[in-house]
Design a protein around this motif. Structure first.
Motif, PDB file in Angstrom:
ATOM      1  N   ASP A 126       0.808  -1.220   0.000  1.00 58.97           N
ATOM      2  CA  ASP A 126       0.000   0.000   0.000  1.00 58.97           C
ATOM      3  C   ASP A 126       0.844   1.274   0.000  1.00 58.97           C
ATOM      4  O   ASP A 126       0.368   2.330  -0.368  1.00 58.97           O
ATOM      5  CB  ASP A 126      -0.935   0.016   1.209  1.00 58.97           C
ATOM      6  CG  ASP A 126      -2.078  -0.971   1.038  1.00 58.97           C
ATOM      7  OD1 ASP A 126      -2.319  -1.420  -0.103  1.00 58.97           O
ATOM      8  OD2 ASP A 126      -2.738  -1.291   2.041  1.00 58.97           O
ATOM      9  N   SER A 127       2.086   1.173   0.420  1.00 63.13           N
ATOM     10  CA  SER A 127       2.989   2.312   0.445  1.00 63.13           C
ATOM     11  C   SER A 127       4.278   1.940  -0.288  1.00 63.13           C
ATOM     12  O   SER A 127       4.832   0.867  -0.059  1.00 63.13           O
ATOM     13  CB  SER A 127       3.296   2.710   1.893  1.00 63.13           C
ATOM     14  OG  SER A 127       4.071   3.869   1.927  1.00 63.13           O
ATOM     15  N   LEU A 128       4.728   2.820  -1.179  1.00 57.55           N
ATOM     16  CA  LEU A 128       5.934   2.552  -1.959  1.00 57.55           C
ATOM     17  C   LEU A 128       7.062   3.491  -1.576  1.00 57.55           C
ATOM     18  O   LEU A 128       6.844   4.677  -1.340  1.00 57.55           O
ATOM     19  CB  LEU A 128       5.669   2.723  -3.461  1.00 57.55           C
ATOM     20  CG  LEU A 128       4.662   1.805  -4.123  1.00 57.55           C
ATOM     21  CD1 LEU A 128       4.541   2.162  -5.597  1.00 57.55           C
ATOM     22  CD2 LEU A 128       5.039   0.358  -3.958  1.00 57.55           C
ATOM     23  N   ASN A 129       8.257   2.962  -1.524  1.00 61.65           N
ATOM     24  CA  ASN A 129       9.484   3.726  -1.434  1.00 61.65           C
ATOM     25  C   ASN A 129       9.970   3.864  -2.869  1.00 61.65           C
ATOM     26  O   ASN A 129      10.797   3.105  -3.331  1.00 61.65           O
ATOM     27  CB  ASN A 129      10.518   2.957  -0.615  1.00 61.65           C
ATOM     28  CG  ASN A 129      10.984   3.720   0.568  1.00 61.65           C
ATOM     29  OD1 ASN A 129      10.776   4.916   0.661  1.00 61.65           O
ATOM     30  ND2 ASN A 129      11.626   3.014   1.474  1.00 61.65           N
ATOM     31  N   LEU A 130       9.411   4.792  -3.595  1.00 61.63           N
ATOM     32  CA  LEU A 130       9.588   4.880  -5.041  1.00 61.63           C
ATOM     33  C   LEU A 130      10.873   5.614  -5.404  1.00 61.63           C
ATOM     34  O   LEU A 130      11.146   6.701  -4.897  1.00 61.63           O
ATOM     35  CB  LEU A 130       8.383   5.605  -5.643  1.00 61.63           C
ATOM     36  CG  LEU A 130       8.210   5.575  -7.138  1.00 61.63           C
ATOM     37  CD1 LEU A 130       7.973   4.151  -7.625  1.00 61.63           C
ATOM     38  CD2 LEU A 130       7.042   6.462  -7.547  1.00 61.63           C
ATOM     39  N   THR A 131      11.651   4.979  -6.274  1.00 63.16           N
ATOM     40  CA  THR A 131      12.801   5.643  -6.879  1.00 63.16           C
ATOM     41  C   THR A 131      12.461   5.841  -8.342  1.00 63.16           C
ATOM     42  O   THR A 131      12.112   4.885  -9.044  1.00 63.16           O
ATOM     43  CB  THR A 131      14.091   4.797  -6.750  1.00 63.16           C
ATOM     44  OG1 THR A 131      14.371   4.607  -5.369  1.00 63.16           O
ATOM     45  CG2 THR A 131      15.263   5.489  -7.419  1.00 63.16           C
ATOM     46  N   VAL A 132      12.513   7.080  -8.782  1.00 62.11           N
ATOM     47  CA  VAL A 132      12.240   7.429 -10.169  1.00 62.11           C
ATOM     48  C   VAL A 132      13.576   7.744 -10.816  1.00 62.11           C
ATOM     49  O   VAL A 132      14.256   8.684 -10.413  1.00 62.11           O
ATOM     50  CB  VAL A 132      11.292   8.647 -10.264  1.00 62.11           C
ATOM     51  CG1 VAL A 132      11.009   9.001 -11.710  1.00 62.11           C
ATOM     52  CG2 VAL A 132      10.005   8.397  -9.497  1.00 62.11           C
ATOM     53  N   GLU A 133      13.961   6.935 -11.792  1.00 60.74           N
ATOM     54  CA  GLU A 133      15.221   7.147 -12.501  1.00 60.74           C
ATOM     55  C   GLU A 133      14.906   7.685 -13.888  1.00 60.74           C
ATOM     56  O   GLU A 133      14.259   7.010 -14.687  1.00 60.74           O
ATOM     57  CB  GLU A 133      16.016   5.852 -12.603  1.00 60.74           C
ATOM     58  CG  GLU A 133      17.362   6.053 -13.265  1.00 60.74           C
ATOM     59  CD  GLU A 133      18.147   4.755 -13.354  1.00 60.74           C
ATOM     60  OE1 GLU A 133      19.269   4.739 -12.846  1.00 60.74           O
ATOM     61  OE2 GLU A 133      17.616   3.775 -13.922  1.00 60.74           O
ATOM     62  N   ILE A 134      15.322   8.905 -14.141  1.00 60.89           N
ATOM     63  CA  ILE A 134      15.103   9.551 -15.434  1.00 60.89           C
ATOM     64  C   ILE A 134      16.455   9.596 -16.138  1.00 60.89           C
ATOM     65  O   ILE A 134      17.453  10.052 -15.569  1.00 60.89           O
ATOM     66  CB  ILE A 134      14.517  10.957 -15.252  1.00 60.89           C
ATOM     67  CG1 ILE A 134      13.173  10.839 -14.512  1.00 60.89           C
ATOM     68  CG2 ILE A 134      14.346  11.652 -16.596  1.00 60.89           C
ATOM     69  CD1 ILE A 134      12.666  12.117 -13.930  1.00 60.89           C
ATOM     70  N   ILE A 135      16.471   9.111 -17.369  1.00 60.78           N
ATOM     71  CA  ILE A 135      17.728   8.993 -18.100  1.00 60.78           C
ATOM     72  C   ILE A 135      17.621   9.776 -19.404  1.00 60.78           C
ATOM     73  O   ILE A 135      16.696   9.556 -20.197  1.00 60.78           O
ATOM     74  CB  ILE A 135      18.061   7.520 -18.399  1.00 60.78           C
ATOM     75  CG1 ILE A 135      18.043   6.706 -17.100  1.00 60.78           C
ATOM     76  CG2 ILE A 135      19.406   7.394 -19.095  1.00 60.78           C
ATOM     77  CD1 ILE A 135      18.028   5.212 -17.317  1.00 60.78           C
ATOM     78  N   VAL A 136      18.553  10.687 -19.623  1.00 60.47           N
ATOM     79  CA  VAL A 136      18.663  11.411 -20.881  1.00 60.47           C
ATOM     80  C   VAL A 136      19.656  10.633 -21.727  1.00 60.47           C
ATOM     81  O   VAL A 136      20.815  10.462 -21.346  1.00 60.47           O
ATOM     82  CB  VAL A 136      19.146  12.863 -20.657  1.00 60.47           C
ATOM     83  CG1 VAL A 136      19.293  13.592 -21.985  1.00 60.47           C
ATOM     84  CG2 VAL A 136      18.189  13.613 -19.733  1.00 60.47           C
ATOM     85  N   ILE A 137      19.196  10.114 -22.869  1.00 65.17           N
ATOM     86  CA  ILE A 137      20.009   9.243 -23.713  1.00 65.17           C
ATOM     87  C   ILE A 137      20.326   9.987 -25.009  1.00 65.17           C
ATOM     88  O   ILE A 137      19.447  10.170 -25.863  1.00 65.17           O
ATOM     89  CB  ILE A 137      19.256   7.934 -24.026  1.00 65.17           C
ATOM     90  CG1 ILE A 137      18.791   7.271 -22.734  1.00 65.17           C
ATOM     91  CG2 ILE A 137      20.117   6.995 -24.863  1.00 65.17           C
ATOM     92  CD1 ILE A 137      17.724   6.231 -22.918  1.00 65.17           C
ATOM     93  N   PRO A 138      21.605  10.418 -25.186  1.00 63.11           N
ATOM     94  CA  PRO A 138      21.963  11.130 -26.415  1.00 63.11           C
ATOM     95  C   PRO A 138      21.827  10.224 -27.641  1.00 63.11           C
ATOM     96  O   PRO A 138      22.107   9.025 -27.574  1.00 63.11           O
ATOM     97  CB  PRO A 138      23.430  11.513 -26.189  1.00 63.11           C
ATOM     98  CG  PRO A 138      23.634  11.426 -24.716  1.00 63.11           C
ATOM     99  CD  PRO A 138      22.707  10.353 -24.244  1.00 63.11           C
TER     100      PRO A 138
END
Length: 160
Positions: A126-138
């Motif tokens: 019900d509860s998340l320890n969320l890691t959001v990984e955003i990647i800029v890929i040339p």
């Protein structure tokens, strides 16, 4: 009669102008409005990376999906691809690695992305320890990808 006819012509002309302006607004003028970034629902987290900025602005968790919204400034989509991966306590929960939910172009080199992950098959707490990984890929294979990671806690929202 001549004055009465003149009044009718003026009234008809004014009505035609009003109708044409209204049609123009909804066909052209509405599209010319500058798009707006949705409001943040979490405390905005910012990372400066290699000449650009990435801001995590939104995180939502329901029975069926996890949705994140993030702003990217300083990177051209002609020269780069943007990818988003979601983790819970270090375990990958997204499969696509794409933004999947949409894109709002705010300005040159300024975008707002919505990343959506359907979780029908995943059993998550019900509860998340969320890691959001955003990647800029040339697009140039000689350049390295630029990652930015954000941590946020989100609770599952129950439907009414």
């Amino acid at each position: 009669m001549y004055i009465k006819e003149k009044k009718y012509i003026i009234v008809i002309t004014v009505l035609v102008v009003i109708v044409l302006v209204t049609i123009w607004y909804f066909r052209v003028g509405y599209l010319l409005r500058k798009p707006e970034m949705p409001n943040a629902n979490i405390e905005i987290q910012t990372q400066m990376v290699d000449g650009g900025t990435i801001n995590l602005r939104y995180a939502d968790y329901t029975e069926n999906e996890i949705k994140v919204g993030y702003e990217v400034k300083g990177f051209s989509l002609k020269e780069n691809n943007i990818s988003c991966k979601l983790y819970n306590d270090g375990n990958l929960i997204s499969t696509s690695g794409s933004t999947g939910g949409g894109l709002i172009e705010l300005d040159e080199k300024h975008y707002y992305f919505v990343g959506i992950e359907n979780i029908d098959e995943n059993v998550l707490p019900d509860s998340l320890n969320l890691t959001v990984e955003i990647i800029v890929i040339p697009n140039d294979s000689g350049q390295k990808s630029i990652p930015a990671s954000f941590n946020v806690s989100v609770d599952k929202e129950r439907g009414a």
